[in-house]
Write an enzyme that holds these catalytic residues in place. Structure first.
Site, PDB file in Angstrom:
ATOM      1  N   PRO A   1      -2.755 -11.656   9.618  1.00 17.43           N
ATOM      2  CG  PRO A   1      -0.701 -12.017  10.641  1.00 17.43           C
ATOM      3  CD  PRO A   1      -1.391 -12.120   9.325  1.00 17.43           C
ATOM      4  CG  ASP A   2      -6.241  -6.967  13.674  1.00 14.92           C
ATOM      5  OD1 ASP A   2      -5.346  -6.276  14.207  1.00 14.92           O
ATOM      6  OD2 ASP A   2      -7.366  -6.514  13.379  1.00 14.92           O
ATOM      7  CB  ILE A   3      -0.221  -6.822  14.439  1.00 19.41           C
ATOM      8  CG1 ILE A   3       0.283  -7.577  13.203  1.00 19.41           C
ATOM      9  CG2 ILE A   3       0.876  -6.673  15.482  1.00 19.41           C
ATOM     10  CD1 ILE A   3       1.306  -6.846  12.380  1.00 19.41           C
TER      11      ILE A   3
ATOM     12  CG  PHE B   1      -2.802   5.362  13.632  1.00 18.13           C
ATOM     13  CD1 PHE B   1      -2.034   4.966  14.709  1.00 18.13           C
ATOM     14  CD2 PHE B   1      -2.709   6.672  13.186  1.00 18.13           C
ATOM     15  CE1 PHE B   1      -1.183   5.858  15.338  1.00 18.13           C
ATOM     16  CE2 PHE B   1      -1.861   7.575  13.800  1.00 18.13           C
ATOM     17  CZ  PHE B   1      -1.096   7.166  14.879  1.00 18.13           C
TER      18      PHE B   1
ATOM     19  CG  ASP C   1      -6.743  -4.768   5.658  1.00 16.79           C
ATOM     20  OD1 ASP C   1      -6.316  -4.779   6.834  1.00 16.79           O
ATOM     21  OD2 ASP C   1      -7.242  -3.761   5.117  1.00 16.79           O
TER      22      ASP C   1
ATOM     23  CE  LYS D   1     -10.773   0.415  11.989  1.00 16.52           C
ATOM     24  NZ  LYS D   1     -10.193   0.789  10.730  1.00 16.52           N
TER      25      LYS D   1
ATOM     26  CE  LYS E   1      -8.454  -3.261  14.088  1.00 12.92           C
ATOM     27  NZ  LYS E   1      -7.358  -3.817  13.332  1.00 12.92           N
TER      28      LYS E   1
ATOM     29  CG  ASN F   1      -0.174  -0.152   2.495  1.00 11.62           C
ATOM     30  OD1 ASN F   1       0.578   0.733   2.870  1.00 11.62           O
ATOM     31  ND2 ASN F   1      -0.330  -1.286   3.172  1.00 11.62           N
TER      32      ASN F   1
ATOM     33  CE  LYS G   1       8.204 -11.832 -14.179  1.00 11.72           C
ATOM     34  NZ  LYS G   1       8.907 -11.263 -15.295  1.00 11.72           N
TER      35      LYS G   1
HETATM   36  O1  C5P Z   1      -8.717  -2.956  10.799  1.00 15.74           O
HETATM   37  P1  C5P Z   1      -7.894  -1.836  10.303  1.00 15.74           P
HETATM   38  O2  C5P Z   1      -6.810  -2.242   9.354  1.00 15.74           O
HETATM   39  O3  C5P Z   1      -8.683  -0.702   9.739  1.00 15.74           O
HETATM   40  O4  C5P Z   1      -7.220  -1.232  11.636  1.00 15.74           O
HETATM   41  C1  C5P Z   1      -6.184  -0.326  11.624  1.00 15.74           C
HETATM   42  C2  C5P Z   1      -5.357  -0.450  12.885  1.00 15.74           C
HETATM   43  O5  C5P Z   1      -5.064  -1.821  13.150  1.00 15.74           O
HETATM   44  C3  C5P Z   1      -4.007   0.222  12.756  1.00 15.74           C
HETATM   45  O6  C5P Z   1      -3.631   0.629  14.041  1.00 15.74           O
HETATM   46  C4  C5P Z   1      -3.128  -0.900  12.233  1.00 15.74           C
HETATM   47  O7  C5P Z   1      -1.757  -0.673  12.531  1.00 15.74           O
HETATM   48  C5  C5P Z   1      -3.679  -2.094  12.957  1.00 15.74           C
HETATM   49  N1  C5P Z   1      -3.608  -3.350  12.193  1.00 15.74           N
HETATM   50  C6  C5P Z   1      -2.802  -4.376  12.628  1.00 15.74           C
HETATM   51  N2  C5P Z   1      -2.762  -5.555  11.917  1.00 15.74           N
HETATM   52  C7  C5P Z   1      -3.509  -5.721  10.813  1.00 15.74           C
HETATM   53  C8  C5P Z   1      -4.336  -4.693  10.348  1.00 15.74           C
HETATM   54  C9  C5P Z   1      -4.360  -3.503  11.060  1.00 15.74           C
HETATM   55  O8  C5P Z   1      -2.123  -4.213  13.639  1.00 15.74           O
HETATM   56  N3  C5P Z   1      -3.444  -6.861  10.138  1.00 15.74           N
END
Ligand code: C5P
Length: 411
Positions: free
Chosen positions: A306-308, A324, A280, A338, A342, A211, A290
């Protein structure tokens, strides 16, 4: 309130052609609320009039150590104590050499010796004078003593040469002054973990999903947190940004690598700021070869990465969490959603799109937490980072108080 509000800045001007930019610098500093006093060297006073400096700073400019009236009003020792920061712009090779030797042969040299304030030096000279070993050694000696050198820049010089030696642009010098007076102890003793930049999810050996994040906000937050006294670890995706002083940096590429790096460090941290624009989705299958171009349409199968932030939120003893929300519309509503989804302590909502949000642009934010929030008006990212760190320090304090109260009332 701007970081320079009520700060006392002593502006030293020495005899380079770039002295013509000193009034503008004084003006910019004053516009941000700083109190500015100018001190001209003999050469500086030949190029720029003390009266002009007086007009832009609102205080008489000084140049002599032996001025009876000026000394009676404020002695040079009082002036040295008065300054929160000394900025010498432009600084000639001669002034730099005299500073390096610790000479007190004129007012500016004496003030630099007598003051405990940080000293910023913006060199301005011919490119050969700048690259000369004598000047370089003098600059190294100044750096070693804690002086901050701003620039010089590369470009066309007054003598007609092209090269390194032009005084840095005024906004850059202002920013350096902001940084040097902006140090506080708001986060002293706190361990702060920050993610920054984009991630890259490989499709094959040459292609990836990513991105537009440049890492600017995360790096500025790391810088601001370190300046507020925190012990900062920065886990960053690919970016061209240089590491802020005093920050421990770990480079990663994919969301999976970022998750591992964060989960290893988060349990020992007081604050976790998830500023990275984590991809995402990640390709469901990586092709070690390739992928060939085909004439027909192709579908790329994706799986969620994974959502960190959510992962850290699930830790049994988790740090104070800041996320953020980069949104193209309804920033506050989405930021609040959010916050709940979260399970974090604070969400910073930014508007992105149509040229907003990415890189070195100005930004504004809606910061939300349970039961409250604050708007931060349009400002540069370093300024935004300082305000956010101030707010995080404030909220962390509140959380701690609430936590202690809850514990003691439960006893
Ligand atoms: O769900 P979304 O991507 O909109 O959420 C944004 C927030 O979640 C940011 O703080 C981003 O750094 C964190 N995030 C994360 N891991 C992901 C996606 C988003 O830590 N896979």
């Amino acid at each position: 309130m701007h970081i320079l509000t009520n700060k006392k800045i002593l502006l030293g001007v020495s005899g380079s052609v770039a002295a013509y930019r000193a009034p503008e610098l004084a003006r910019r500093l004053a516009e941000h609320g700083a109190e500015v006093r100018a001190v001209l060297t003999e050469g500086g006073a030949k190029l720029i009039s003390p009266l002009l400096m007086q007009a832009v700073t609102g205080a008489p400019a000084r140049s002599s150590l032996w001025d009876e009236a000026a000394e009676a009003a404020m002695s040079h020792i009082e002036l040295a104590r008065w300054a929160d920061c000394i900025v010498i712009a432009p600084a000639t090779a001669n002034t730099i050499a005299r500073l390096a030797r610790g000479e007190a042969s004129d007012l500016l040299g004496t003030l630099c010796l007598a003051s405990n304030a940080p000293v910023l030096v913006a060199p301005a000279m011919n490119r050969n004078m700048w690259s000369n070993r004598a000047t370089q050694e003098n600059c190294a000696a100044l750096r070693e003593r804690g002086c901050v050198l701003v620039g010089p820049d590369h470009g066309q010089q007054a003598c007609g040469d092209v090269g390194e030696g032009r005084m840095s642009a005024v906004p850059e010098i202002v920013e350096a002054v902001e940084r040097s007076v902006g140090v506080s102890d708001q986060l002293a003793g706190q361990r702060v973990l920050i993610t920054a930049g984009p991630t890259r999810e490989p499709i094959d050996p040459v292609r990836f999903l990513s991105n537009r994040s440049t890492g600017t906000m995360g790096f500025e937050l790391a810088d601001a947190a370190a300046r507020a006294g925190a012990d900062v670890q920065l886990v960053t995706g690919p970016t061209s940004r240089s590491t802020p002083p005093g920050v421990e940096r770990l480079d990663v590429v994919t969301a999976g690598e970022m998750l591992d790096a964060v989960m290893e460090r988060a349990p020992d941290c007081h604050v976790f700021i998830a500023c990275a624009a984590v991809s995402d989705y990640t390709p469901a299958h990586y092709s070690p070869k390739k992928l060939k171009r085909r004439e027909s349409a192709q579908a790329l199968e994706l799986k969620p990465s994974p959502d960190i932030l959510a992962g850290v939120a699930r830790l049994p003893e988790r740090p104070f969490l800041v996320g953020f929300a980069a949104e193209t519309q309804q920033v506050e509503e989405n930021a609040r959603a959010k916050l709940e989804a979260k399970g974090v302590d604070m969400v910073v909502g930014n508007r992105v799109g149509e040229g907003r949000g990415f890189g070195d642009v100005e930004t504004s934010a809606r910061v939300v937490w349970e039961g409250g929030g604050r708007r931060i008006g349009k400002c540069t990212k370093p300024e935004m980072a300082r305000q956010l760190i101030g707010l995080i320090a404030e909220r962390c304090g509140l959380e701690k108080v609430t936590l202690l109260r809850t514990r003691s009332s439960a006893q």
